[in-house]
Design an enzyme around this catalytic site. Structure first.
Site, PDB file in Angstrom:
ATOM      1  N   TYR A 122       7.847  -0.399  -0.340  1.00  0.00           N
ATOM      2  CA  TYR A 122       7.585  -1.720  -0.925  1.00  0.00           C
ATOM      3  C   TYR A 122       6.625  -2.570  -0.085  1.00  0.00           C
ATOM      4  O   TYR A 122       6.335  -3.712  -0.467  1.00  0.00           O
ATOM      5  CB  TYR A 122       8.914  -2.481  -1.107  1.00  0.00           C
ATOM      6  CG  TYR A 122       9.831  -1.829  -2.120  1.00  0.00           C
ATOM      7  CD1 TYR A 122       9.712  -2.112  -3.478  1.00  0.00           C
ATOM      8  CD2 TYR A 122      10.807  -0.916  -1.731  1.00  0.00           C
ATOM      9  CE1 TYR A 122      10.539  -1.506  -4.421  1.00  0.00           C
ATOM     10  CE2 TYR A 122      11.642  -0.302  -2.668  1.00  0.00           C
ATOM     11  CZ  TYR A 122      11.498  -0.608  -4.003  1.00  0.00           C
ATOM     12  OH  TYR A 122      12.312  -0.003  -4.931  1.00  0.00           O
TER      13      TYR A 122
ATOM     14  N   PRO B 261       9.230   9.711   6.363  1.00  0.00           N
ATOM     15  CA  PRO B 261       8.340   9.767   7.536  1.00  0.00           C
ATOM     16  C   PRO B 261       7.903   8.382   8.024  1.00  0.00           C
ATOM     17  O   PRO B 261       7.632   8.200   9.217  1.00  0.00           O
ATOM     18  CB  PRO B 261       7.123  10.559   7.036  1.00  0.00           C
ATOM     19  CG  PRO B 261       7.478  11.109   5.709  1.00  0.00           C
ATOM     20  CD  PRO B 261       8.624  10.325   5.164  1.00  0.00           C
TER      21      PRO B 261
ATOM     22  N   ASP C  49      19.797   2.726   6.169  1.00  0.00           N
ATOM     23  CA  ASP C  49      19.727   2.478   4.735  1.00  0.00           C
ATOM     24  C   ASP C  49      19.128   1.083   4.543  1.00  0.00           C
ATOM     25  O   ASP C  49      19.621   0.104   5.112  1.00  0.00           O
ATOM     26  CB  ASP C  49      21.112   2.566   4.088  1.00  0.00           C
ATOM     27  CG  ASP C  49      21.006   2.708   2.573  1.00  0.00           C
ATOM     28  OD1 ASP C  49      20.091   3.417   2.110  1.00  0.00           O
ATOM     29  OD2 ASP C  49      21.816   2.111   1.852  1.00  0.00           O
TER      30      ASP C  49
ATOM     31  N   SER D 146      14.816  11.211   5.589  1.00  0.00           N
ATOM     32  CA  SER D 146      13.821  11.993   4.839  1.00  0.00           C
ATOM     33  C   SER D 146      12.506  11.219   4.747  1.00  0.00           C
ATOM     34  O   SER D 146      11.573  11.662   4.095  1.00  0.00           O
ATOM     35  CB  SER D 146      14.353  12.251   3.423  1.00  0.00           C
ATOM     36  OG  SER D 146      14.525  11.006   2.755  1.00  0.00           O
TER      37      SER D 146
ATOM     38  N   PHE E 147       4.705   1.775   4.033  1.00  0.00           N
ATOM     39  CA  PHE E 147       5.203   2.670   2.983  1.00  0.00           C
ATOM     40  C   PHE E 147       6.069   1.868   2.009  1.00  0.00           C
ATOM     41  O   PHE E 147       6.310   0.670   2.221  1.00  0.00           O
ATOM     42  CB  PHE E 147       6.012   3.826   3.607  1.00  0.00           C
ATOM     43  CG  PHE E 147       7.225   3.374   4.383  1.00  0.00           C
ATOM     44  CD1 PHE E 147       7.119   2.987   5.704  1.00  0.00           C
ATOM     45  CD2 PHE E 147       8.474   3.325   3.774  1.00  0.00           C
ATOM     46  CE1 PHE E 147       8.235   2.564   6.422  1.00  0.00           C
ATOM     47  CE2 PHE E 147       9.600   2.901   4.480  1.00  0.00           C
ATOM     48  CZ  PHE E 147       9.473   2.518   5.809  1.00  0.00           C
TER      49      PHE E 147
ATOM     50  N   ARG F  92      13.659  -3.850   9.900  1.00  0.00           N
ATOM     51  CA  ARG F  92      13.974  -2.717  10.779  1.00  0.00           C
ATOM     52  C   ARG F  92      13.799  -3.122  12.240  1.00  0.00           C
ATOM     53  O   ARG F  92      14.633  -2.787  13.083  1.00  0.00           O
ATOM     54  CB  ARG F  92      13.087  -1.508  10.426  1.00  0.00           C
ATOM     55  CG  ARG F  92      13.420  -0.247  11.218  1.00  0.00           C
ATOM     56  CD  ARG F  92      12.883   1.012  10.542  1.00  0.00           C
ATOM     57  NE  ARG F  92      13.487   1.195   9.224  1.00  0.00           N
ATOM     58  CZ  ARG F  92      12.841   0.934   8.060  1.00  0.00           C
ATOM     59  NH1 ARG F  92      11.581   0.517   8.069  1.00  0.00           N
ATOM     60  NH2 ARG F  92      13.456   1.081   6.908  1.00  0.00           N
TER      61      ARG F  92
HETATM   62  P1  ITT Z   1      16.451   8.060   3.932  1.00  0.00           P
HETATM   63  O1  ITT Z   1      17.625   7.503   3.131  1.00  0.00           O
HETATM   64  O2  ITT Z   1      16.361   9.544   3.920  1.00  0.00           O
HETATM   65  O3  ITT Z   1      16.401   7.470   5.323  1.00  0.00           O
HETATM   66  P2  ITT Z   1      14.850   6.657   1.946  1.00  0.00           P
HETATM   67  O4  ITT Z   1      13.358   6.485   1.769  1.00  0.00           O
HETATM   68  O5  ITT Z   1      15.633   7.167   0.779  1.00  0.00           O
HETATM   69  O6  ITT Z   1      15.091   7.558   3.239  1.00  0.00           O
HETATM   70  P3  ITT Z   1      16.244   4.074   1.901  1.00  0.00           P
HETATM   71  O7  ITT Z   1      17.241   4.497   0.879  1.00  0.00           O
HETATM   72  O8  ITT Z   1      16.736   3.347   3.083  1.00  0.00           O
HETATM   73  O9  ITT Z   1      15.422   5.314   2.478  1.00  0.00           O
HETATM   74  O10 ITT Z   1      15.070   3.223   1.301  1.00  0.00           O
HETATM   75  C1  ITT Z   1      15.131   2.516   0.116  1.00  0.00           C
HETATM   76  C2  ITT Z   1      13.742   2.334  -0.418  1.00  0.00           C
HETATM   77  O11 ITT Z   1      13.144   1.251   0.283  1.00  0.00           O
HETATM   78  C3  ITT Z   1      12.818   3.538  -0.275  1.00  0.00           C
HETATM   79  O12 ITT Z   1      12.016   3.616  -1.433  1.00  0.00           O
HETATM   80  C4  ITT Z   1      11.973   3.195   0.940  1.00  0.00           C
HETATM   81  O13 ITT Z   1      10.668   3.751   0.849  1.00  0.00           O
HETATM   82  C5  ITT Z   1      11.926   1.680   0.845  1.00  0.00           C
HETATM   83  N1  ITT Z   1      11.847   1.106   2.186  1.00  0.00           N
HETATM   84  C6  ITT Z   1      12.717   1.265   3.202  1.00  0.00           C
HETATM   85  N2  ITT Z   1      12.282   0.623   4.302  1.00  0.00           N
HETATM   86  C7  ITT Z   1      11.108   0.034   3.950  1.00  0.00           C
HETATM   87  C8  ITT Z   1      10.162  -0.723   4.642  1.00  0.00           C
HETATM   88  O14 ITT Z   1      10.297  -1.025   5.915  1.00  0.00           O
HETATM   89  N3  ITT Z   1       9.091  -1.161   3.972  1.00  0.00           N
HETATM   90  C9  ITT Z   1       8.906  -0.863   2.668  1.00  0.00           C
HETATM   91  N4  ITT Z   1       9.737  -0.110   1.950  1.00  0.00           N
HETATM   92  C10 ITT Z   1      10.836   0.343   2.577  1.00  0.00           C
END
Ligand code: ITT
Length: 183
Positions: free
Chosen positions: A142, A10, A65, A8, A140, A168
């Site tokens: 953090y 982008p 995740d 979810s 995006f 990632r």
């Molecule tokens: P999906 O589960 O639908 O993929 P999500 O945004 O809920 O999307 P996560 O549970 O994996 O994804 O993310 C946990 C939080 O960490 C969420 O607020 C993300 O925006 C943040 N996040 C994930 N990857 C990040 C990154 O590379 N840099 C900064 N924040 C990140």
């Protein structure tokens, strides 16, 4: 080869598009909701999510995740990173870290990939620190408060550079090592 990226978020889609294109893989973005079980392990969340998606008949996909684990907060928010970002956000984290000298943190990204009937789960990591203030407009989540080099936030570096050093990006490298064994 095309892999479906199910998320979810982008921001993740953009990063997968860039990271996988250098390996000749195209992506198709899909939003398929799945439940994230409550556990302290990102890999468990991903394993369970993959089972839910396969049960819907979907194959050849990636789910991701991720979470930020802050040493001074005993690993919080970790697997709760999405909820914490939505509720208290980066400002709330900075408040929790106010006057804290130990700023060490790490970001982790667990990718679950179903490809050609096989399941692959990899965990990428990026060590760094929580900055004193939010900085930058890229990325995006953090990114504005996390730094891998102690100077620039991940929101201050271009996405290509983030992919070279990020949790990632590191997970994608591990994933590609596994994918090469099955294609
Ligand atoms: P999906 O589960 O639908 O993929 P999500 O945004 O809920 O999307 P996560 O549970 O994996 O994804 O993310 C946990 C939080 O960490 C969420 O607020 C993300 O925006 C943040 N996040 C994930 N990857 C990040 C990154 O590379 N840099 C900064 N924040 C990140």
């Amino acid at each position: 080869m095309i892999i479906k990226v199910i998320t979810s978020n982008p921001g993740k889609v953009k990063e997968y598009k860039e990271a996988l294109s250098s390996f000749g893989i195209d992506i198709e973005h899909l939003r398929i909701p799945y439940d994230e079980i409550q556990t302290s392990e990102l890999t468990e969340v991903v394993r369970n999510g993959m089972d839910q998606i396969k049960a819907k008949g979907v194959t050849d996909f990636i789910i991701d995740d991720s979470g930020i684990f802050i040493d001074a907060l005993n690993g919080f928010p970790g697997v709760f990173s999405a909820y914490v970002q939505k509720t208290i956000g980066n400002r709330g984290i900075l408040v929790l870290m106010n006057n804290e000298d130990n700023r060490k943190a790490n970001f982790q990204c667990c990718i679950g990939c179903n490809l050609k009937g096989k399941d692959i789960i990899v965990l990428g990591r990026c060590d760094g620190s929580v900055l004193e203030n939010e900085k930058g407009n890229e990325g995006f989540g953090y990114d504005p408060i996390f730094s891998h080099d102690g100077k620039r936030s991940l929101a201050e570096i271009p996405m290509k550079e983030k992919n070279m050093i990020s949790h990632r990006g590191n997970a994608v490298k591990l994933l590609m090592n596994e994918i090469k064994k099955i294609i």
